[in-house]
Write an enzyme that holds these catalytic residues in place. Structure first.
Site, PDB file in Angstrom:
ATOM      1  N   ASP A   1      46.211   4.359  18.803  1.00 57.42           N
ATOM      2  CA  ASP A   1      46.089   4.184  20.253  1.00 57.42           C
ATOM      3  C   ASP A   1      45.203   5.322  20.758  1.00 57.42           C
ATOM      4  O   ASP A   1      45.606   6.484  20.763  1.00 57.42           O
ATOM      5  CB  ASP A   1      47.482   4.247  20.886  1.00 57.42           C
ATOM      6  CG  ASP A   1      47.429   4.083  22.400  1.00 57.42           C
ATOM      7  OD1 ASP A   1      46.327   4.190  22.986  1.00 57.42           O
ATOM      8  OD2 ASP A   1      48.498   3.846  22.991  1.00 57.42           O
ATOM      9  N   HIS A   2      43.994   4.972  21.185  1.00 55.97           N
ATOM     10  CA  HIS A   2      43.009   6.001  21.511  1.00 55.97           C
ATOM     11  C   HIS A   2      43.394   6.803  22.751  1.00 55.97           C
ATOM     12  O   HIS A   2      42.816   7.854  23.024  1.00 55.97           O
ATOM     13  CB  HIS A   2      41.631   5.345  21.698  1.00 55.97           C
ATOM     14  CG  HIS A   2      40.479   6.249  21.344  1.00 55.97           C
ATOM     15  ND1 HIS A   2      40.531   7.611  21.512  1.00 55.97           N
ATOM     16  CD2 HIS A   2      39.254   5.967  20.820  1.00 55.97           C
ATOM     17  CE1 HIS A   2      39.371   8.133  21.123  1.00 55.97           C
ATOM     18  NE2 HIS A   2      38.594   7.162  20.684  1.00 55.97           N
TER      19      HIS A   2
END
Lengths: 441, 327
Positions: free
Chosen positions: A413-414
């Site tokens: 999850d950036h």
């Protein structure tokens, strides 16, 4: 005194249950915790037990029938007891339940509360809720990730630094309401969700101060840059902006380790996946920035390393959770995992056994998949997709050797994890697998 | 402070305003010789004479329109309808004339008129004579609408309404005329558009007006005595403009609300109040706002059915327990 047996809410998202099998018949005498019936919920097949003793006076729901949560399915009492009032109540409830109403709270859908008629209906028979099942879990839906909570409860929980998802809801459908948050605050914010339905194995979880939980969760204020990264990337790919990191790992020593250990074990065997879970847990303990969740305004770093193991089951997928995996030995992980996976395949997991992981591992190696990408299960920030271990030629010290190689791809999850952060984690993961003696450090 | 009836409080308001301002006059069916169908205008003919207390034919649209013209021309008429049910015939004069003239004349003319009379159900007056007209008028920009519940508010609001330069629809409670209450001896004015907290409480806000205020107060006492719930009761007093500041502040304090009205639920006053609450106090709500209203049917003549149709204290108690999650 007759008591009611109702369709218990056995999972947070359960709205109705199918009665698979009655374990008792009318006239049978039952004691507390005797098995009454087997129920199929949206998630698993589960048992309903008697909480008190007596004679089964009436069975109201036939096998194969589906009824809403809260519906009366049977009556337990003393022989010869008059249960007509309860039967009337059940009949009335059944006619109400035909409308589109929330289970157990039929007035909810009415815009207008009509005044009471001049002759008030006879009051319901005084029935102590002895055989009522434990209250539902907070209304968390694993599909949407939302928790039912009243707006003021949400606001008060935010102000107090609590998560509504950690609080047991007492409102309709498990809605977390003001009094629940007040109770949680009064208890020092440690009022966890209800532990489990009767008879289930206790699993330390969510704020329980004892047990293997090592640290409290930590809430971090994201920097402006991190907020901007989160905002920008969600507009591109959302709502969880994934990116993927792939590496290939030499499994030679890990396989040797496993083989050596198994040679000394008399009972079960340690599987490759157990090794992967152990190593992932250890790597997560060393990289807490991966063991985290994006929570809108803040990032939560989880105090416990709870690893979800993706298990394919008939018509779906479920992820039993191995709690505090970084604190457990390989053997303990192996034993616990095989037990969880076994029950997952039988659809017999309790809700708290498949919810609340902080990181997941999905392995398709047994299907001869070399490499794949997995979808993150929010609010986790990452998932590791593991391919099969394949013999292939590689260059070692200038020579071509045949080595067992395994490719793993981590989806990140950036908003929480940047490329370099994820890469450092994978570096640790890979180094530990290639030099498993590191595990004892 | 004297304790007088709602009826006498209205009478005193009319008398004081007619003495203060000789432009004020009363017009309506049987307001003079007969002292008014509900005796609100008792003795006014004797004191002020036929020029200022005018009996009219049974022709509501006619005398309401006449009143609008008189107001435009500079007088301050008080037009009595024997009940608001009959004022349906005058709806055009009220809505299309009184409410529009100031706007359509670009402010050249104001219409300082009060339309008053009883509304709501009484006892077995059946479908055509039991209606609650509140939303019919509260919906109309250009009108101001009052519906007082107590003698003091009835007096204070009527005096303010007569002094206001815009048309005011003044809806009295047919069953309230005999209600007694303290009324200040000195001059008493109640501003339009300001609600009043009639009972303080912490646990739930009950919003009501007119006859339903008394039902709400009764419910609040029951909730306190039998259910350990302290209700705060907000009396709207004015229905246009609504005093959302008062009830929103109350809901922010209690986190729960029950909105009560005698009339029908669809597009009712309560619908507007609930809308204000959900918008202005969303983050403070602990439960969906409950409404208690009359049933969505024409009023029945039969006494037993009439009792079912009109909300009572038990219905309010039930709704309050519901939003407090006590069911």
């Amino acid at each position: 005194m007759a008591t009611k047996v109702v369709m218990a809410q056995l999972s947070p998202t359960m709205e109705e249950g199918k009665l698979l099998e009655w374990k008792v018949a009318e006239g049978d005498r039952v004691e507390a915790s005797d098995l009454l019936a087997e129920i199929e919920t949206d998630k698993a097949n589960m048992d309903i037990e008697a909480l008190g003793g007596g004679v089964v006076l009436k069975i109201l729901v036939e096998e194969g029938q589906t009824v809403p949560v809260g519906a009366l399915i049977g009556i337990i009492g003393e022989e010869g007891e008059d249960i007509s009032a309860l039967l009337e109540e059940a009949a009335a409830a059944a006619s109400v339940a035909s409308g589109a109403v929330e289970p157990g709270f039929p007035e909810e859908a009415d815009a207008v509360v009509p005044p009471a008629p001049p002759e008030a209906p006879p009051p319901a028979a005084p029935v102590p809720p002895v055989v009522e099942p434990p209250h539902s879990k907070a209304g968390e839906s694993s599909v949407t990730g939302t928790v039912k909570a009243s707006p003021v409860a949400r606001r008060m929980a935010d102000d107090a630094g609590l998560r509504v998802s950690d609080i047991q809801g007492s409102g309709p459908g498990g809605r977390v309401v003001k009094r629940d948050v007040e109770a949680a605050i009064a208890a020092g914010g440690t009022v966890a969700r209800a532990t489990e339905p009767s008879g289930g194995a206790a699993v330390a979880h969510a704020g329980a101060p004892s047990g293997p939980r090592r640290l409290a969760d930590e809430t971090l204020e994201p920097s402006q840059m991190r907020k901007a990264i989160a905002r920008r990337l969600v507009t591109s790919i959302g709502p969880v902006p994934h990116f993927f990191l792939t590496t290939e790992i030499d499994m030679g020593r890990a396989l040797e380790l496993r083989k050596a250990l198994n040679a000394r074990l008399t009972g079960g065997k340690i599987g490759v996946n157990d090794v992967l879970v152990k190593v992932a847990a250890e790597a997560l303990a060393r990289h807490p920035e991966i063991n985290a969740s994006w929570e809108g305004d803040t990032i939560r770093r989880h105090g416990s390393v709870d690893i979800g193991i993706a298990v394919a089951i008939e018509d779906g997928l479920i992820t039993p959770v191995l709690r505090a995996a970084d604190r457990k030995g390989l053997l303990e992980i192996s034993t616990e995992a095989s037990e969880l996976i076994g029950r997952a395949r039988e659809k017999r997991l309790l809700p708290e056994e498949y919810q609340g992981a902080t990181f997941s591992v999905s392995n398709l190696g047994m299907f001869d998949i070399d490499q794949f990408t997995a979808i993150i299960n929010p609010p986790e920030a990452a998932i590791l997709a593991v391919g099969g271990t394949i013999e292939k030629p590689v260059v070692v010290d200038g020579e071509i050797e045949v080595r067992p190689r395994m490719r793993v791809t981590m989806s990140c999850d950036h908003r929480v994890i940047d490329g370099a952060t994820g890469a450092r984690f994978l570096e640790t993961f890979k180094a530990m697998l290639e030099n498993p003696l590191e595990l004892v450090l | 402070m004297a304790v007088i009836t709602y009826r006498d409080a209205l009478n005193r308001a009319l008398r004081e305003e007619m003495r203060r301002d000789d432009r004020v006059f009363i017009m309506g069916e049987e307001v003079g010789e007969y002292d008014g169908a509900y005796k609100v205008t008792k003795g006014l003919l004797d004191e002020f004479g036929e020029m200022r207390v005018r009996d009219t034919p049974i022709a509501e649209n006619g005398f309401a329109g006449l009143g609008v013209g008189a107001a435009v021309a500079g007088l301050r008429p008080v037009v009595e309808f024997m009940t608001w049910n009959f004022a349906l015939l005058a709806y055009d004069a009220i809505v299309n004339s009184a409410a529009k003239i100031r706007h359509m004349s670009g402010g050249q003319f104001t219409v300082p008129i009060v339309f008053r009379g009883p509304g709501g159900s009484a006892l077995q007056l059946a479908a055509q004579h039991s209606q609650v007209p509140d939303p019919w008028y509260a919906n109309i920009p250009g009108l101001k609408v009052c519906a007082p519940a107590t003698p003091a508010d009835a007096m204070g609001l009527l005096k303010t309404a007569i002094r206001d330069d815009d048309p005011v629809v003044f809806i009295e409670g047919e069953l309230l005329y005999n209600v007694k209450g303290e009324v200040p001896d000195e001059e008493h004015l109640v501003p339009l558009g300001v609600a009043d907290i009639k009972r303080a409480g912490e646990d739930v806000t009950i919003v009501a007006h007119s006859k339903m205020l008394h039902v709400a107060l009764q419910a609040a006492e029951k909730l306190s005595a039998e259910h350990e719930v302290e209700a705060e009761v907000v009396d709207l007093r004015s229905l246009r403009p609504l005093d959302l500041d008062t009830y929103v502040a109350s809901v922010k304090k209690t986190n729960r609300a029950v909105v009560v009205e005698e009339g029908w639920p669809v597009a009712g006053i309560g619908a507007q109040v609930v809308d204000d609450i959900q918008r202005e106090a969303f983050d403070y709500l602990d439960a969906p706002v409950a409404r208690v209203s009359g049933l969505d049917v024409p009023m029945h003549y039969a006494r037993a059915l009439e009792k079912i149709i009109v909300p009572d204290a038990d219905a309010v108690v039930k709704a309050a327990r519901h939003v407090c999650y006590l069911d």
